[in-house]
Design an enzyme around this catalytic site. Sequence first.
Site, PDB file in Angstrom:
ATOM      1  N   ASN A   1       0.638  -6.535  -8.459  1.00 46.61           N
ATOM      2  CA  ASN A   1       0.013  -5.556  -7.548  1.00 46.61           C
ATOM      3  C   ASN A   1       0.746  -5.383  -6.219  1.00 46.61           C
ATOM      4  OD1 ASN A   1      -2.228  -4.489  -9.014  1.00 46.61           O
ATOM      5  ND2 ASN A   1      -3.213  -6.483  -8.816  1.00 46.61           N
TER       6      ASN A   1
ATOM      7  N   GLN B   1      -2.842  -1.178 -15.319  1.00 49.78           N
ATOM      8  CA  GLN B   1      -2.851  -1.289 -13.858  1.00 49.78           C
ATOM      9  C   GLN B   1      -1.445  -1.217 -13.278  1.00 49.78           C
ATOM     10  OE1 GLN B   1      -6.337  -4.319 -14.255  1.00 49.78           O
ATOM     11  NE2 GLN B   1      -5.968  -4.024 -12.096  1.00 49.78           N
ATOM     12  N   ASP B   2      -0.697  -2.323 -13.333  1.00 44.30           N
ATOM     13  CA  ASP B   2       0.688  -2.233 -12.868  1.00 44.30           C
ATOM     14  C   ASP B   2       1.586  -2.957 -13.864  1.00 44.30           C
ATOM     15  OD1 ASP B   2      -0.086  -4.820 -12.164  1.00 44.30           O
ATOM     16  OD2 ASP B   2       1.084  -4.839 -10.319  1.00 44.30           O
ATOM     17  N   PRO B   3       2.901  -2.764 -13.764  1.00 38.92           N
ATOM     18  CA  PRO B   3       3.807  -3.342 -14.763  1.00 38.92           C
ATOM     19  C   PRO B   3       3.776  -4.872 -14.755  1.00 38.92           C
ATOM     20  CG  PRO B   3       4.915  -1.638 -13.457  1.00 38.92           C
ATOM     21  CD  PRO B   3       3.614  -1.934 -12.778  1.00 38.92           C
TER      22      PRO B   3
ATOM     23  N   THR C   1      -0.047   2.092 -11.299  1.00 39.21           N
ATOM     24  CA  THR C   1       1.080   1.857 -10.394  1.00 39.21           C
ATOM     25  C   THR C   1       2.309   1.660 -11.264  1.00 39.21           C
ATOM     26  OG1 THR C   1      -0.358   0.832  -8.738  1.00 39.21           O
ATOM     27  CG2 THR C   1       1.974   0.301  -8.608  1.00 39.21           C
TER      28      THR C   1
END
Length: 230
Positions: free
Chosen positions: A139, A69-71, A130
């Site tokens: 997020n 999803q995101d880092p 992302t």
Amino acid sequence: MQINLNDVKIEPSWKEVLKDEFLSENFARIKENFLKAKSAGVVYPPSGLIFNAFNLTPFHDVKVVILGQDPYHGANQAMGLSFSVPSGVRVPPSLVNIYKEIYADLGIKEPNSGDLTKWAKQGVLLLNSTLSVSAGAANSHASFGWQGFTDAVIRKISENLQNVVFMLWGNPAKAKAPLIDASKHLILEAAHPSPLARGAFFGCRHFSKANIYLAKHGKTPIEWDLNTKI
């Protein structure tokens, strides 16, 4: 304002494949949002690692895509590869569960390091939807436009390559399935490896399934064992 392609520091095969994306209004917006966030506080991963997944896995080498999803938003964690953390950093809970599944699936002992660079160098594209995040704020960059960019990455792989394995874990990743041509690629879906999924990830056997598929199509299987050198 359009980006100058010469300013984009990314592995050459990806620069060519994604040229239209880099020259798009969406990418100009991503850059603007990113620079604003950076001037307001700490952003992860470090700028030089934003495209680490692409730099370690050239376009035509991609065999497997593992979508995150995101880092990670903690200090010294994010390194531009989904689920991966640098050696010496505590292995995050989701990656612990990935290692447990690999042990159950293939009998490979869980490594001490969370660095997945070895997978990336073998053709595993460790792609987050992302590609940046503000420190301590999960997020936080979800609205920057990165999703449009990484959706294009998935589409380009689907359209231009053959027999790639896509591992989609959790509902946000599964939502990307329509971008992939299932007639020429393998889509493997499971719950997210996060402990919040209460163990639903376990038993998916995605790692052995990927290798069986790759071998069937004349590709070298992935050495998932991180305890050995490449």
